[in-house]
Structure formats: structure tokens, C-alpha cells
Scaffold this motif. Structure first.
Motif, PDB file in Angstrom:
ATOM      1  N   ILE A 251     -11.083  24.824  49.625  1.00  0.00           N
ATOM      2  CA  ILE A 251      -9.875  24.785  50.453  1.00  0.00           C
ATOM      3  C   ILE A 251     -10.275  25.198  51.863  1.00  0.00           C
ATOM      4  O   ILE A 251     -10.846  26.276  52.059  1.00  0.00           O
ATOM      5  CB  ILE A 251      -8.775  25.737  49.935  1.00  0.00           C
ATOM      6  CG1 ILE A 251      -8.376  25.373  48.507  1.00  0.00           C
ATOM      7  CG2 ILE A 251      -7.558  25.700  50.850  1.00  0.00           C
ATOM      8  CD1 ILE A 251      -7.343  26.318  47.899  1.00  0.00           C
TER       9      ILE A 251
ATOM     10  N   ASP B 144      -1.755  26.068  58.972  1.00  0.00           N
ATOM     11  CA  ASP B 144      -1.496  26.019  57.532  1.00  0.00           C
ATOM     12  C   ASP B 144      -0.861  27.299  57.006  1.00  0.00           C
ATOM     13  O   ASP B 144      -0.148  27.267  55.999  1.00  0.00           O
ATOM     14  CB  ASP B 144      -2.805  25.761  56.760  1.00  0.00           C
ATOM     15  CG  ASP B 144      -3.415  24.417  57.098  1.00  0.00           C
ATOM     16  OD1 ASP B 144      -2.664  23.436  57.238  1.00  0.00           O
ATOM     17  OD2 ASP B 144      -4.658  24.339  57.224  1.00  0.00           O
TER      18      ASP B 144
ATOM     19  N   ARG C 188       3.888  24.616  54.903  1.00  0.00           N
ATOM     20  CA  ARG C 188       2.459  24.436  54.631  1.00  0.00           C
ATOM     21  C   ARG C 188       1.895  25.658  53.909  1.00  0.00           C
ATOM     22  O   ARG C 188       1.053  25.537  53.014  1.00  0.00           O
ATOM     23  CB  ARG C 188       1.712  24.160  55.932  1.00  0.00           C
ATOM     24  CG  ARG C 188       2.112  22.823  56.549  1.00  0.00           C
ATOM     25  CD  ARG C 188       1.488  22.581  57.895  1.00  0.00           C
ATOM     26  NE  ARG C 188       0.090  22.219  57.809  1.00  0.00           N
ATOM     27  CZ  ARG C 188      -0.542  21.501  58.731  1.00  0.00           C
ATOM     28  NH1 ARG C 188       0.117  21.066  59.782  1.00  0.00           N
ATOM     29  NH2 ARG C 188      -1.822  21.224  58.609  1.00  0.00           N
TER      30      ARG C 188
ATOM     31  N   ASN D  96       2.682  25.377  50.349  1.00  0.00           N
ATOM     32  CA  ASN D  96       1.768  24.431  49.700  1.00  0.00           C
ATOM     33  C   ASN D  96       0.428  25.097  49.376  1.00  0.00           C
ATOM     34  O   ASN D  96      -0.160  24.849  48.308  1.00  0.00           O
ATOM     35  CB  ASN D  96       1.544  23.216  50.596  1.00  0.00           C
ATOM     36  CG  ASN D  96       2.759  22.323  50.696  1.00  0.00           C
ATOM     37  OD1 ASN D  96       3.609  22.332  49.806  1.00  0.00           O
ATOM     38  ND2 ASN D  96       2.865  21.570  51.776  1.00  0.00           N
ATOM     39  N   VAL D  97      -0.057  25.925  50.299  1.00  0.00           N
ATOM     40  CA  VAL D  97      -1.300  26.655  50.055  1.00  0.00           C
ATOM     41  C   VAL D  97      -1.143  27.564  48.839  1.00  0.00           C
ATOM     42  O   VAL D  97      -2.005  27.605  47.947  1.00  0.00           O
ATOM     43  CB  VAL D  97      -1.700  27.484  51.298  1.00  0.00           C
ATOM     44  CG1 VAL D  97      -2.881  28.403  50.963  1.00  0.00           C
ATOM     45  CG2 VAL D  97      -2.063  26.575  52.462  1.00  0.00           C
TER      46      VAL D  97
ATOM     47  N   ASN E  79       1.001  27.316  46.369  1.00  0.00           N
ATOM     48  CA  ASN E  79       1.148  26.515  45.146  1.00  0.00           C
ATOM     49  C   ASN E  79      -0.200  26.004  44.654  1.00  0.00           C
ATOM     50  O   ASN E  79      -0.501  26.043  43.450  1.00  0.00           O
ATOM     51  CB  ASN E  79       2.088  25.331  45.392  1.00  0.00           C
ATOM     52  CG  ASN E  79       3.513  25.764  45.660  1.00  0.00           C
ATOM     53  OD1 ASN E  79       3.890  26.897  45.378  1.00  0.00           O
ATOM     54  ND2 ASN E  79       4.310  24.859  46.225  1.00  0.00           N
ATOM     55  N   THR E  80      -1.021  25.519  45.587  1.00  0.00           N
ATOM     56  CA  THR E  80      -2.332  24.994  45.211  1.00  0.00           C
ATOM     57  C   THR E  80      -3.229  26.091  44.659  1.00  0.00           C
ATOM     58  O   THR E  80      -3.911  25.907  43.634  1.00  0.00           O
ATOM     59  CB  THR E  80      -3.011  24.318  46.421  1.00  0.00           C
ATOM     60  OG1 THR E  80      -2.176  23.261  46.895  1.00  0.00           O
ATOM     61  CG2 THR E  80      -4.366  23.753  46.045  1.00  0.00           C
ATOM     62  N   LEU E  81      -3.235  27.247  45.328  1.00  0.00           N
ATOM     63  CA  LEU E  81      -4.033  28.378  44.850  1.00  0.00           C
ATOM     64  C   LEU E  81      -3.634  28.770  43.430  1.00  0.00           C
ATOM     65  O   LEU E  81      -4.489  28.938  42.549  1.00  0.00           O
ATOM     66  CB  LEU E  81      -3.843  29.578  45.780  1.00  0.00           C
ATOM     67  CG  LEU E  81      -4.788  29.731  46.961  1.00  0.00           C
ATOM     68  CD1 LEU E  81      -4.355  30.914  47.813  1.00  0.00           C
ATOM     69  CD2 LEU E  81      -6.229  29.918  46.498  1.00  0.00           C
TER      70      LEU E  81
ATOM     71  N   ARG F 245      -2.078  27.047  41.150  1.00  0.00           N
ATOM     72  CA  ARG F 245      -2.372  26.011  40.138  1.00  0.00           C
ATOM     73  C   ARG F 245      -3.869  25.967  39.828  1.00  0.00           C
ATOM     74  O   ARG F 245      -4.261  25.811  38.665  1.00  0.00           O
ATOM     75  CB  ARG F 245      -1.891  24.653  40.642  1.00  0.00           C
ATOM     76  CG  ARG F 245      -1.981  23.565  39.580  1.00  0.00           C
ATOM     77  CD  ARG F 245      -1.077  23.875  38.394  1.00  0.00           C
ATOM     78  NE  ARG F 245      -1.176  22.850  37.350  1.00  0.00           N
ATOM     79  CZ  ARG F 245      -1.293  23.132  36.054  1.00  0.00           C
ATOM     80  NH1 ARG F 245      -1.330  24.396  35.646  1.00  0.00           N
ATOM     81  NH2 ARG F 245      -1.358  22.163  35.177  1.00  0.00           N
ATOM     82  N   LEU F 246      -4.704  26.111  40.852  1.00  0.00           N
ATOM     83  CA  LEU F 246      -6.148  26.134  40.616  1.00  0.00           C
ATOM     84  C   LEU F 246      -6.528  27.294  39.696  1.00  0.00           C
ATOM     85  O   LEU F 246      -7.348  27.134  38.775  1.00  0.00           O
ATOM     86  CB  LEU F 246      -6.907  26.253  41.943  1.00  0.00           C
ATOM     87  CG  LEU F 246      -6.985  24.989  42.791  1.00  0.00           C
ATOM     88  CD1 LEU F 246      -7.526  25.315  44.181  1.00  0.00           C
ATOM     89  CD2 LEU F 246      -7.880  23.942  42.110  1.00  0.00           C
TER      90      LEU F 246
ATOM     91  N   PRO G 247     -11.316  29.041  43.413  1.00  0.00           N
ATOM     92  CA  PRO G 247     -11.146  28.513  44.767  1.00  0.00           C
ATOM     93  C   PRO G 247     -12.125  29.165  45.742  1.00  0.00           C
ATOM     94  O   PRO G 247     -12.313  30.391  45.722  1.00  0.00           O
ATOM     95  CB  PRO G 247      -9.703  28.892  45.120  1.00  0.00           C
ATOM     96  CG  PRO G 247      -9.039  29.215  43.816  1.00  0.00           C
ATOM     97  CD  PRO G 247     -10.126  29.767  42.953  1.00  0.00           C
TER      98      PRO G 247
END
Length: 258
Positions: free
Chosen positions: A97, A103, A109, A112-113, A115-117, A119-120, A127
Motif C-alpha cells: 500500500i 489519502d 479516502r 477506503n484505506v 477498509n483495505t487494511l 480486509r487484508l 500489509p
């Protein structure tokens, strides 16, 4: 626990910019072991520009923005290739990432960061985060240093612990490079003006951080309820003690409700 570990350029690379293989391999081994123990691990890694300097065989770290961006573009490839290869040997999957100031400042944004963290981590990935130095060049887009980035990531991930691995053992009563009588402070329960005044000097020639950025990071994460530790990146095995709550480096205790 959910642990964010930040590693500085001085730990990953020699002064030449070339990879410090021993330190990097040991760091990956310990982080993999912590994941095997059940911890969730996020790595904030400096080193893209520094490794790009070495990969491009430049004599020193460049001062102009365009060459720094070029070094970051080359070095980030080298950095992620190295991490992917080393973590894969311990059966761990890494994810990259790259962030800018925009961001994390923009609410959508930043969400979104987060959420991505999350989920990973749910998917079992590790990450690996760095500032996007190829595009972040001004006061608006640039976060500026990876101590601050690591603190922001720890807050986004709602981490329990942030560990800053650097080229110093922790926070001292004075600059140990110029004051041999300086004492290491094992625990800081509150970041007072006197503690902030202890920040002195700058980082290595390859990096950008110093003690001042680390203390600002400590203010940010401790106010949100997480501990932070500064420790020497030359000894990644200290992460075992740190994760277990044992004394290592300097621990900044999370602020408790008054």
C-alpha cells in the motif's frame, strides 16, 4: 495484538544504499514468527529512495525532487521484491500500500484505506506500507516522514501497539552521540514539554526522520489509546520482548482517561 512496526532506512540499508541483508532477513523472520503466534502485523517500511540510490549506483542521496522520485520508483520495486521473497519463505503473503497525504486527510479516502487494511488482515496478509514518494512532493500530498506515516497507520488500523525501529536504542536524557553520560528512559508515562525538549539531532544521511518526529508520533498514538515503543532496528529480536510487554527500548504508555 494488532501491531504496527515501522522500520527505518538506516536499519534496512547500509550507508551505500545497498540492502543490509542480515538485518532485513532477521526482521522478516521475527515478524513472521509474531504472525505465527497469532498477532496481526502491519509493516511501515522506509527504504525506497535509499535502495534506489544504491540500485542506480548514485554516489549520495539526491537533493533534487525529480531524482528522488526516480530513486523511489526503482527502489520500491527492489524493496517489495525483497520482502515478497523473504516472507514467502515463511509462508506469509505480503501486500503493498502506497499512501500520500491526500489519502489520509480526505475522509472518504481515509475510510477506503482503513477498509483495505482491515480486509487484508482478515485475509491473513501482511500489509507493507510506504509513502508514495514518486508522486508526493509538496505540502499537500506529502506526509513527510515515515514515523508520522506509521502513527497515522496505527490510528487507521486501531492498532494496540506501534513500534518504531530506528538506529538508536530509545529516548535518552540527552543526545547520546554528544553526551556519553546520557541515560536511556525505559518508560514515558506522559509526554510533557520536558520530554519534547529531549528531541535532538536528525536521522542518518539516507533517511528523513529524527527524534522529534518520533515524539510527535508518540503523542498521536498514545492519545488514541495505543502504546508506542522506540527500539534499535539492529536487534529485531527485541520485538519478542516488546510484544510481550517486557522492557525494551523506550515505551510510551497509552494515555489513560483522567
Amino acid at each position: 495484538m494488532r501491531i504496527v512496526v515501522k522500520v527505518g532506512t538506516s536499519t534496512l540499508a547500509y550507508a551505500t544504499g545497498r540492502l543490509n541483508i542480515r538485518h532485513t532477513e532477521q526482521l522478516v523472520k521475527v515478524l513472521s514468527d509474531l504472525k505465527n503466534e497469532g498477532h496481526e502485523v502491519i509493516l511501515v517500511s522506509s527504504g525506497a529512495i535509499g535502495m534506489g540510490v544504491g540500485k542506480l549506483s548514485l554516489p549520495t542521496r539526491p537533493k533534487d525532487t525529480t531524482t528522488k522520485q526516480a530513486c523511489a520508483a526503482v527502489g520500491q520495486c527492489e524493496l517489495m521484491y525483497t520482502y515478497d521473497r523473504l516472507f514467502n519463505a515463511y509462508n506469509h503473503t505480503v501486500a503493498q500500500i502506497l499512501l500520500t497525504g491526500v489519502d489520509v486527510e480526505d475522509a472518504d479516502r481515509r475510510q477506503n484505506v482503513e477498509n483495505t487494511l482491515n480486509r487484508l488482515l482478515e485475509l491473513g496478509a501482511l500489509p507493507i506500507i510506504n509513502e508514495n514518494d514518486t508522486v508526493a512532493t509538496d505540502e499537500i500530498t506529502s506526509i513527510g516522514d515515515n514515523d508520522t506515516l506509521a502513527a497515522i497507520v496505527a490510528c487507521c488500523a486501531k492498532a494496540d501497539l506501534l513500534v518504531l525501529l530506528s538506529d538508536i536504542d530509545g529516548l535518552y536524557t540527552a543526545n547520546p552521540h554528544t553526551h556519553p553520560e546520557a541515560r536511556l528512559l525505559p518508560l514515558v508515562e506522559r509526554i510533557t514539554p520536558e520530554i519534547l525538549a529531549l528531541a535532538d539531532g536528525v536521522g542518518s544521511s539516507l533517511g528523513t526522520g529524527g527524534m522529534a518526529t518520533k515524539l510527535r508520533a508518540a503523542q498521536l498514538v498514545t492519545e488514541l489509546g495505543a502504546d508506542m515503543v522506540i527500539a534499535n532496528g539492529a536487534h529485531p529480536e527485541l520485538l519478542y520482548d516488546i510484544a510481550a510487554g517486557r522492557s525494551a527500548g523506550t515505551r510510551f504508555a497509552a494515555r489513560k482517561e483522567d
